[in-house]
Design an enzyme around this catalytic site. Structure first.
Site, PDB file in Angstrom:
ATOM      1  CE  LYS A  14      15.935  18.851  62.860  1.00 42.67           C
ATOM      2  NZ  LYS A  14      16.056  18.072  64.344  1.00 42.67           N
ATOM      3  NE  ARG A  89      10.978  21.731  66.513  1.00 43.79           N
ATOM      4  CZ  ARG A  89      12.191  21.974  66.403  1.00 43.79           C
ATOM      5  NH1 ARG A  89      12.761  23.025  65.576  1.00 43.79           N
ATOM      6  NH2 ARG A  89      13.333  21.395  66.948  1.00 43.79           N
ATOM      7  NE  ARG A 128      22.575  19.201  70.481  1.00 45.18           N
ATOM      8  CZ  ARG A 128      21.657  19.028  69.610  1.00 45.18           C
ATOM      9  NH1 ARG A 128      21.721  18.466  68.547  1.00 45.18           N
ATOM     10  NH2 ARG A 128      20.556  19.625  70.044  1.00 45.18           N
ATOM     11  NE  ARG A 163      19.973  23.553  71.358  1.00 45.72           N
ATOM     12  CZ  ARG A 163      19.100  22.850  70.547  1.00 45.72           C
ATOM     13  NH1 ARG A 163      19.796  22.660  69.181  1.00 45.72           N
ATOM     14  NH2 ARG A 163      18.028  22.744  70.647  1.00 45.72           N
ATOM     15  NE  ARG A 174      15.253  19.731  72.281  1.00 49.14           N
ATOM     16  CZ  ARG A 174      16.709  19.686  72.306  1.00 49.14           C
ATOM     17  NH1 ARG A 174      17.124  19.288  73.540  1.00 49.14           N
ATOM     18  NH2 ARG A 174      17.354  19.867  71.415  1.00 49.14           N
TER      19      ARG A 174
HETATM   20  P1  AMP Z   1      16.273  23.288  67.365  1.00 49.07           P
HETATM   21  O1  AMP Z   1      17.521  24.082  67.758  1.00 49.07           O
HETATM   22  O2  AMP Z   1      15.738  23.194  66.179  1.00 49.07           O
HETATM   23  O3  AMP Z   1      16.299  22.041  68.245  1.00 49.07           O
HETATM   24  O4  AMP Z   1      15.122  24.129  68.225  1.00 49.07           O
HETATM   25  C1  AMP Z   1      15.450  24.481  69.460  1.00 49.07           C
HETATM   26  C2  AMP Z   1      14.050  24.894  70.282  1.00 49.07           C
HETATM   27  O5  AMP Z   1      13.371  26.232  69.544  1.00 49.07           O
HETATM   28  C3  AMP Z   1      12.861  23.696  70.301  1.00 49.07           C
HETATM   29  O6  AMP Z   1      12.712  22.852  71.040  1.00 49.07           O
HETATM   30  C4  AMP Z   1      11.457  24.974  70.193  1.00 49.07           C
HETATM   31  O7  AMP Z   1      11.407  25.412  71.473  1.00 49.07           O
HETATM   32  C5  AMP Z   1      12.111  25.934  69.215  1.00 49.07           C
HETATM   33  N1  AMP Z   1      11.760  25.940  67.874  1.00 49.07           N
HETATM   34  C6  AMP Z   1      12.798  25.792  66.928  1.00 49.07           C
HETATM   35  N2  AMP Z   1      12.058  25.848  65.719  1.00 49.07           N
HETATM   36  C7  AMP Z   1      10.688  25.590  65.906  1.00 49.07           C
HETATM   37  C8  AMP Z   1       9.719  25.435  65.382  1.00 49.07           C
HETATM   38  N3  AMP Z   1       9.639  25.414  63.582  1.00 49.07           N
HETATM   39  N4  AMP Z   1       8.473  25.622  65.697  1.00 49.07           N
HETATM   40  C9  AMP Z   1       8.167  25.597  67.036  1.00 49.07           C
HETATM   41  N5  AMP Z   1       9.475  25.561  68.041  1.00 49.07           N
HETATM   42  C10 AMP Z   1      10.688  25.766  67.414  1.00 49.07           C
END
Ligand code: AMP
Length: 216
Positions: A14, A89, A128, A163, A174
């Site tokens: 994404k 989400r 990554r 990360r 996740r």
């Molecule tokens: P991402 O970079 O999108 O993989 O997000 C990293 C982490 O941020 C996720 O594992 C969640 O802990 C938190 N997070 C990001 N976006 C959301 C969302 N829309 N709702 C809830 N938690 C989020």
């Protein structure tokens, strides 16, 4: 103006696709993950509050992420459209986004589901990293920087960032969160006739072409 959601499990691509689409079409990427990581780095009150949840791989509460998106939608104007990356989400977030867009008279044009099988996701995520200066994304095996320790895009040295949640334990949680809380959105957007599916396996360019064919 086009507003799109990129939907898919962690590691589906994404972020990579959102970055390229923004460069090509001038969209604005709204990634709640990036916003939360920024808050963590700034050591803001919000950042401290969510740091543990993110490290474990669990979802941050709906009100926090909806608040972040609401603020961004109010401050980012005059653009070609938004790409929502990692948001919504949950079903509650999807409802909230629908209401926020309606309030400002924006349309949601389509939701692109990037699908990739779990085994591949693990390979993509473990290994990554990104450039903390410009955000360029890399992978130890599939996309290492041309010169070790130097970013191909901005030339920064020793600015690579791994990360904290890209490890096998967090990834399991996740993925569970994705299948439990986020995958119901596939049905939700299908019912609204907004859903388009794109195979997330293949080169970045191939996937980009498939997305372009849908949105143009
Ligand atoms: P991402 O970079 O999108 O993989 O997000 C990293 C982490 O941020 C996720 O594992 C969640 O802990 C938190 N997070 C990001 N976006 C959301 C969302 N829309 N709702 C809830 N938690 C989020």
């Amino acid at each position: 103006m086009k507003n799109l959601i990129l939907l898919g499990p962690p590691g589906a691509g994404k972020g990579t696709q959102a970055r390229t689409l923004c460069e090509t079409f001038g969209f604005v990427q709204l990634s709640t993950g990036d916003m939360l990581r920024e808050a963590k780095e700034d050591k803001s009150e919000l950042g401290t509050k969510v740091a543990n949840i993110m490290a474990k791989g669990e979802l941050v509460t709906d009100d926090i992420v909806i608040g972040l998106i609401e603020k961004k939608l109010a401050s980012e104007k005059n653009n070609k459209g938004f790409i929502f990356d990692g948001f919504p989400r949950t079903l509650a977030q999807a409802d909230a986004l629908g209401n926020l867009l309606k309030k400002i008279n924006y349309n949601l044009d389509c939701v692109i589901e990037l699908y990739v099988d779990d085994e591949k996701l693990v390979q993509r995520i473990i290994g990554r990293f990104s450039c903390s200066a410009c955000g360029e994304l890399y992978h130890k095996i599939t996309k290492p920087p041309k010169k070790p320790r130097i970013c191909d895009t901005c030339g920064s040295e020793d600015a690579f960032n791994y990360r904290q949640d890209d490890n096998e334990n967090s990834l399991k949680i996740r993925l569970l969160a994705y299948y439990r809380d986020t995958s119901p959105l596939i049905g939700y957007y299908h019912a609204l006739n907004k859903l388009r599916k794109v195979n997330g396996l293949g080169s970045v360019n191939e996937i980009q072409d498939n997305i372009r064919n849908i949105i143009l």
